[in-house]
Design an enzyme around this catalytic site. Sequence first.
Site, short mmCIF file in Angstrom:
data_model
loop_
_atom_site.label_atom_id
_atom_site.label_comp_id
_atom_site.label_asym_id
_atom_site.label_seq_id
_atom_site.Cartn_x
_atom_site.Cartn_y
_atom_site.Cartn_z
N SER A 1 4.09 6.56 2.74
CA SER A 1 2.46 7.50 2.87
C SER A 1 1.90 6.26 3.39
O SER A 1 0.97 7.55 3.79
CB SER A 1 3.03 6.81 1.04
OG SER A 1 2.65 6.00 0.61
N SER B 1 3.63 6.98 -4.11
CA SER B 1 4.94 7.39 -5.11
C SER B 1 5.63 5.76 -5.18
O SER B 1 5.25 4.91 -4.34
CB SER B 1 5.88 8.29 -4.05
OG SER B 1 6.53 7.46 -2.61
N TYR C 1 8.45 4.91 -3.46
CA TYR C 1 9.27 4.83 -2.98
C TYR C 1 8.41 4.48 -1.00
O TYR C 1 7.37 3.96 -0.86
CB TYR C 1 10.01 6.08 -2.65
CG TYR C 1 10.56 6.80 -3.46
CD1 TYR C 1 12.09 5.96 -4.15
CD2 TYR C 1 9.55 7.63 -4.56
CE1 TYR C 1 12.25 6.27 -5.26
CE2 TYR C 1 10.58 7.62 -5.28
CZ TYR C 1 11.51 7.94 -5.71
OH TYR C 1 11.90 8.22 -7.24
N ASP D 1 8.23 5.12 0.90
CA ASP D 1 8.27 6.30 2.37
C ASP D 1 7.17 5.87 3.48
O ASP D 1 6.72 7.80 4.02
CB ASP D 1 8.16 7.59 1.28
CG ASP D 1 7.04 7.67 0.51
OD1 ASP D 1 6.20 6.35 1.09
OD2 ASP D 1 6.66 8.07 -0.01
N HIS E 1 0.47 -1.07 -0.03
CA HIS E 1 0.28 0.11 -0.18
C HIS E 1 0.65 1.25 -0.13
O HIS E 1 0.49 2.33 -0.27
CB HIS E 1 -0.86 0.36 1.53
CG HIS E 1 -2.23 -0.72 1.06
ND1 HIS E 1 -2.11 -2.13 1.45
CD2 HIS E 1 -3.16 -0.17 0.68
CE1 HIS E 1 -3.14 -2.23 0.97
NE2 HIS E 1 -4.20 -2.10 0.64
#
Length: 965
Positions: free
Chosen positions: A172, A166, A168, A170, A150
Amino acid sequence: MSELGTSTNEKYRKISNDLQHLTIDFLYKDLPHPPSGYLALPPFSETPSAQAPTSYTKGSYVNYAYRSADGSFYNPLIPSMGQAGTPYARSVPGTLQTNLKNLPDPGLIFDMLLKRPTKADGSGEEEDGFTPHPGGVSSLFFALADLIIHSIFNTNSQNPTINNASSYLDLSVLYGSSEREVQSVRKKDVKGRPDGTGRLYEDVFADGRLLLMPPAVCALLVVFSRNHNFIAQRIIDINEWGTYKDPELLKAQIDNASLDEERQNAARALQAQDDEIFHRSRLVNCGFFMKVILGDYVGAILGLARDGSSWRLDPLMEMRRLSHEFAPRGEGNVVSIEFNLLYRWHATLSRQDKQWTEKMFHDTLQQDGLNVQFSQLQPSQFFMAAGKALGQNKDVRTWTFDGLKRDTNGRFRDADIAKILQDSTSYRAGAFRARGIPEVLRVIEILGIEQARGWGACSLNEFRKFIGLKPYKSFKEWNSDDSVARAAEVLYKDIDNLELHVGMQAEQAKVPGPGAGLCPGYTISRSILADAVCLTRGDRFLTVDFTPFNLTTWGFADCQYPTAPDGSFGGMLTKLLFRHFPAYYPARSAYAHFPFLDPVYMEKELRNRGTADQYIWARPRPPVGVQVGEVSVIDSYDAVTKILSAPQDWKADYDLKLGTVVAGLKNPKLPDMTLINKLLRDSSDKWASSFVRETQNLLKTKCIAHAGSRTDVKFVDIVSDVINVLPVRWICQELAGLELGKEYPESKYITELHNVCRYVFLDWDPIYDWQLRDSSTTFYREFIKDVKVHLETESGFISNTLSHFKKPFAERPAFLEELHKQGHERRADELATALFCAVVPTAAHWAQDVAHIVNYYIEAGRVEERAELVALVKTGKIAGRALDLIKDALVADPAVFAAQRTAQRGTSMTRRDGSNLAAGETVFLNIIEANNLNRRIAPTTRLASILLENMDTCYPLNSLKRSLL
Ligand code: HEM
């Protein structure tokens, strides 16, 4: 490679490292960088959205790298590379034009090749048709997998060429993929202003899709949410650059400003501080996410934890190729449709998660007035119902899952989150296999098959060729189960027509073995590593910008793998579970050390290897008396004193800990120390003078002269070079006859004494329990080996035991001669153990006490007391006034700043909420706070001294202390 990597032979480790370089370079090159194809044109014309965080004031800009909300600017030269809202990459062009009309119906494919049976009707299934994961992988592993996918995939339902996440790792899922989403989780005050601490609201996350996933997915995300706030708090507390201000002060400046400009500047300062701490904390938290992925997750994929190997694939390392070229890092990444399809691991749903999902689907559909069988559910009906369910509540602070309730601060109960996580560890995941996906996910699979067709994805064989695998020649070669192969043949006719998604999910699964822990089909298992390498190595915040400068020194260190064995074989999730739920994950719990493996499976594996007894396998019991997860903190002077002076009612675990070091976990016990204590006490005058002599010696040798004109000034690192060394020399030279030298320098002893002290007296944080115990036990074994040789040689027995020094022993100290004389009836190892117990655990405390006293009296404001103390010590008058001055210093800054005790019976003492502390409940005594709250009490009767006296009776704070006082 993993065996070579953990070898004690340096040559083998070097070979392993070289092989690892080649492997990573190979895996990184599996995919083109930058990608050669996209599903649509990236929006180069749009300005990427990253904005520099605001500066404090003009001229004092704090420069740090930070992750943009939407993943733009990861590659500064191609800013939209991997940005949320840009198209997926296509790694493999599908050249085999199959007329869509000729492809089999997705529902039929599901029913014939993907559907999990509801009763045993083939190989490996249990009665209800469920096939347990053969490698013992737990459902929590797939909760992390769910967070990973996800974080990088969010196909836009209106325009499926676009990925709204994105490319990456990260987090998110926690922080969001746009500035609006990021703002929705960042904490604001009641006036809507930035919080100034960089924190998130309590237990929030940004990605609502997860609310439709099994509860462990959200619970695991809450761990990362809490970790962000933990990190932010540390960063502001440490204030490494000295630039952070108390947020309340900054807010008062805004409120009290008389001029607009003044108000704006104050508001900017608050915003800038909040931004900086938020961004730095996010970098650290993503560092944890990455280490959990490379440590726990890839570790489980390769079966490393199961095989007891702490070797890890390190795709982030800086390295050169054989051609001397740099192997690139941090150059960006774009996830591809092939990996989106590869990761749809719906077959792995555990039995319990399947039931949960059925209920969730059922309830969601019912809310939309639908009462359809899962076998009949249409994608449009599902989307409508799910959209409505998720769209209802926009405020992330009120989101909940599995019926959990938030408290008034918005927090979930620790007990609830820990229960979900532990349930999930105990649930065995489902095996990867053809016909393994529960029917409830039929509609999702239909969507997946249609999606892949809409993307024009390549075939399974085209993908295999692309990553360098041999294309399958027949259905039977792809899956040796006759009935699966035949069904696929009927549907697809030719193996070259087999679609990528279906082909990967229904491929014959690998069996557990060396390097195989996850056991998907071979195509997935080969490609998934390439994906892990590209995702992490391509992210500059995990590579070139992963520095103490950006993460802060503390933050950078905090998210590193432990350097010594910690019982988790390189796993990092353990640290987070211990950190955020210490009351629910006790030290040595298998649930904390191997959260991604079913404890029943793992216990069997470790029993075979003979190491199972080091762990506690039973599911942790909820702690006694604890309401919301914390240990009760006692900070009133009266209560703390009462508890410390009643050791029969309030038990310390010092004896248990020390007993564990010297006798093992199974039967911790202490030796008889009467003789050792008597001998130590008999010589206390001698020790005092030897300490004075050694201190003078050290001062003479460690002082360096001022380089300039001040010939009267000399420098010495009084703590490292003198105070810490004193107990080391005393123990090694005067008592135990241990060699001090190049191979075993004083600094190493200092660390080991410190570790024993921490393990015995200050082991409250389960994160460090394993390492401290391991280091203490190793040191104990080496200690007694050498002392024993002295004692046995003395008695005429020539030992052939080799000490760790592998050098001739130092001269036998007089103390050991005496010990042997008076203790000749006892075994040498018993005497050596008693000596260890009497002097080693408190040595570091002694040094710390002395350092605190020096530190206290070195302050300019205490010149007179210092002179008085020095004069008294010189005359040898320690009792009385000198002792009071020493205690004053220790009251202000005690080495033993806190203690833990467990109630042996029900008590009339109360918790903060007024309820009574219960039998078996552990309390944390805050010595510093208790003293602070009781300033009126005469300093010398305050708790530092009380604790010291008490420690003498509960556990000998040793003759070392006496030698000083
Ligand atoms: C009960 C558990 C799960 C449920 C209810 C679930 C449900 C869904 C749904 C509703 C979709 C969107 C389908 C579409 O729009 O085409 C989806 C897609 C997907 N699922 Fe699952 N899933 C579950 C578990 C997992 C797991 C464990 C994995 C793998 C780790 C996984 C991987 C994926 C991937 C990669 C996608 C594509 C995402 C995208 O394109 O945005 N799922 N799943």
